[in-house]
Design a protein around this motif. Structure first.
Motif, mmCIF file in Angstrom:
data_model
loop_
_atom_site.group_PDB
_atom_site.id
_atom_site.type_symbol
_atom_site.label_atom_id
_atom_site.label_comp_id
_atom_site.label_asym_id
_atom_site.label_seq_id
_atom_site.Cartn_x
_atom_site.Cartn_y
_atom_site.Cartn_z
ATOM 1 N N CYS A 17 0.814 -1.225 0.000
ATOM 2 C CA CYS A 17 0.000 0.000 0.000
ATOM 3 C C CYS A 17 0.844 1.270 0.000
ATOM 4 O O CYS A 17 1.675 1.468 0.878
ATOM 5 N N ASP A 18 0.591 2.147 -0.978
ATOM 6 C CA ASP A 18 1.136 3.501 -0.968
ATOM 7 C C ASP A 18 0.220 4.377 -0.118
ATOM 8 O O ASP A 18 0.643 5.395 0.428
ATOM 9 N N GLY A 31 -2.616 -1.632 10.933
ATOM 10 C CA GLY A 31 -2.013 -1.210 9.671
ATOM 11 C C GLY A 31 -1.967 0.304 9.546
ATOM 12 O O GLY A 31 -1.165 0.847 8.809
ATOM 13 N N GLY A 32 -2.845 0.992 10.298
ATOM 14 C CA GLY A 32 -2.782 2.452 10.361
ATOM 15 C C GLY A 32 -3.370 3.156 9.152
ATOM 16 O O GLY A 32 -3.744 2.539 8.163
ATOM 17 N N GLN A 33 -3.504 4.460 9.296
ATOM 18 C CA GLN A 33 -3.967 5.308 8.203
ATOM 19 C C GLN A 33 -2.725 5.819 7.482
ATOM 20 O O GLN A 33 -1.897 6.495 8.075
ATOM 21 N N ILE A 34 -2.618 5.496 6.211
ATOM 22 C CA ILE A 34 -1.436 5.895 5.438
ATOM 23 C C ILE A 34 -1.909 6.865 4.355
ATOM 24 O O ILE A 34 -2.689 6.478 3.488
ATOM 25 N N LEU A 35 -1.477 8.104 4.438
ATOM 26 C CA LEU A 35 -1.996 9.112 3.504
ATOM 27 C C LEU A 35 -1.484 8.916 2.088
ATOM 28 O O LEU A 35 -2.225 9.113 1.121
ATOM 29 N N GLY A 36 -0.201 8.572 1.949
ATOM 30 C CA GLY A 36 0.349 8.401 0.600
ATOM 31 C C GLY A 36 0.432 9.720 -0.141
ATOM 32 O O GLY A 36 0.195 10.795 0.426
ATOM 33 N N LYS A 53 -10.767 5.169 13.186
ATOM 34 C CA LYS A 53 -9.564 5.991 13.202
ATOM 35 C C LYS A 53 -8.338 5.184 13.619
ATOM 36 O O LYS A 53 -7.255 5.427 13.128
ATOM 37 N N HIS A 86 -7.650 -6.046 5.444
ATOM 38 C CA HIS A 86 -8.823 -5.310 4.995
ATOM 39 C C HIS A 86 -9.705 -4.910 6.176
ATOM 40 O O HIS A 86 -9.933 -5.712 7.080
#
Lengths: 137, 370
Positions: free
Chosen positions: B101-102, B114-119, B110, B156
């Motif tokens: 995941c990028d 795996g966290g929130q990854i803005l990319g 929230k 997921h």
């Protein structure tokens, strides 16, 4: 074969040529470009559906010793398919160890490096959202 | 009706020569290379790959150059090229759970594994023109990096809800899906066919359909459960080898929506899902696709048909394809001289008849005409 399929244009051929002269071979199937239909799954895990196609180039050849090499690589570069099929064939001969160190190991390292570089950039954008307490609550 | 017309060859050749000159533009300005388009107009390239339904960034970049940046024309070029390729086979369904995941965000949780990854996102930019980009400058400094661990699989989000039974499941199934590129679209269209049509559908059309559901036409209260963008390996079974190998790696955008629940006497209420999966970094399209997919599922989920356009599979699927649409729309500018000649004759005859009747009436009742 995955490494060969995903390598950057010209890279497999460069590494193969650096490792020594190419062996003689006969074509079983000359390089040809076509498509492969890529499937996904509804909901990520459910029934498959056709997402769209990608370009793929394939070929097959046989070395003078009779060893057969196949290639299926992403994209349309016929020279890369030829190099990939040669590597596939050589990996089944007594040159396997040489090809492993001179072609596949560098490809592996480069792929890992590319992946790690993106992962590290992604990791730097990982956030924690804080839910603020609203004044009126 | 079409009739062959002859002539105009020289005018056509000259028009094409002028097109080539206009495409190049001012020769004092350096020419764009395919690599420049691929690297610096990547989101246009992604759109052309998605709607052209062929993953090949260099070809998409070439099509954009040839079409002078007209993306629908570029998609047309890609679709036309695609038909010339022999089909080697079908991949195994891509495993988006193993995506590198990028970007990966959830609007529903929230804190998630795996966290929130803005990319590399436009979100949180100020949408102010950046005049620094107008000045030719050095490359930007490299983006900060964190950690050097190998990328791990990101689970997921819907999986967490599944554990509690709060959301409908999408059980694995290996029914071979229908293929729009082999069989013409027929209704009723099963979900697999709808997803294929939406994945290659026009972004603007799918966006508007999705927006209409948000505004109340078949509202289904969508949350973006998860949006992820990244690379997945493509595997195919190779008959001559007798096993599956990776034949490449592609970037995909996947969106899973979590929608309002349904329940019945036998089933407790649970959330439902919409799904979007699109080639490239194309998140507006993927979110839109998920909303429209969900709206089209009204029948299987036992919802009412409210007459909303987004619920009408015929309306959505027959109008989503911008190449079909543009082909039919633009054909009306091609010569229709014979068609039009016959219409002209007809109108003249109708007018003559009306006039004749009026004249006859006036002759019978001269006073009425005064």
């Amino acid at each position: 074969m995955g490494l060969l399929a995903q390598a950057e244009t010209g890279r497999v051929a460069d590494l193969l040529d650096q490792s020594g002269p190419r062996p003689e071979f006969q074509w079983l199937r000359r390089p040809e470009t076509g498509s492969v239909m890529v499937q996904g799954r509804a909901g990520g895990t459910g029934a498959p559906f056709n997402l769209g196609e990608m370009t793929v180039t394939r070929c097959a050849l046989t070395l003078d010793c009779g060893t057969i090499g196949h290639a299926y690589i992403q994209g349309r570069t016929k020279a890369d398919a030829e190099a990939a099929a040669l590597v596939d064939a050589l990996m089944q001969t007594d040159q396997a160890a040489d090809i492993q160190t001179s072609v596949l190991d560098p490809l592996h390292a480069e792929a890992d490096q590319r992946r790690a570089a993106r992962a590290a950039r992604a990791a730097a954008t990982k956030v924690d959202f804080f839910t603020l307490v609203r004044g009126e609550d | 009706m079409y009739v062959a017309v002859k002539g105009g060859e020289r005018a056509i050749d000259n028009a094409h020569a002028w097109l080539a000159e206009e495409r190049r533009g001012d020769t004092d300005v350096p020419e764009l290379s395919i690599a420049q388009i691929r690297e610096q107009l990547a989101l246009s390239v992604n759109r052309v790959m998605a709607e052209g339904s062929l993953y090949d960034p260099d070809l998409a970049a070439l099509a954009i150059k040839q079409s002078r940046g007209d993306l629908i024309e570029a998609i047309f070029l890609i679709r036309a090229y695609r038909t010339t390729l022999p089909r080697f086979g079908t991949s195994r369904p891509v495993a988006t759970a193993h995506m590198a995941c990028d970007r990966r965000i959830s609007a529903t949780f929230k804190d998630l594994p795996g966290g929130q990854i803005l990319g590399p996102t436009f979100d949180y930019t100020h949408r102010l023109l950046d005049f620094k980009l107008a000045a030719e400058g050095d490359a930007p400094p490299p983006a900060p990096q964190k950690g050097d661990a190998a990328p791990a699989d990101v689970p997921h989000v819907t999986g967490f809800l599944n554990q509690e039974g709060l959301i409908e499941e999408a059980p694995a199934d290996d029914t071979p899906p229908p293929d729009l590129t082999r069989e013409p679209l027929e209704l009723p269209a099963e979900r697999a066919l709808r997803l294929q049509a939406l994945a290659r559908g026009d972004e603007g059309f799918v966006l508007s359909m999705a927006y209409s559901t948000q505004r109340g036409y078949a509202r289904n209260h969508a949350f973006v459960g998860e949006l992820r963008i990244g690379a997945v390996a493509v595997e195919m079974d190779i008959p001559e080898l007798g096993f599956a190998v990776e034949i490449g790696e592609i970037t995909l955008t996947e969106c899973e929506t979590v929608n309002q629940f349904t329940g019945s006497k036998t089933q407790p209420p649970q959330f439902t899902r919409g799904y979007g999966l699109v080639f490239g970094q194309t998140e507006r399209k993927a979110i839109s696709m998920a909303l429209v997919d969900r709206a089209l599922r009204w029948e299987e989920l036992g919802e009412d048909y409210t007459g909303a356009p987004a619920q009408d599979a015929e309306f959505v699927l027959y109008h989503a394809d911008n190449i079909q649409a543009t082909g039919f729309l633009e054909h009306i500018k091609l010569p229709h001289y014979v068609d039009f000649q016959s219409e002209l004759e007809l109108v003249r005859k109708l007018r003559r008849d009306v006039q004749d009747r009026a004249d006859a009436a006036a002759a019978q009742h001269p006073e009425a005409a005064e």
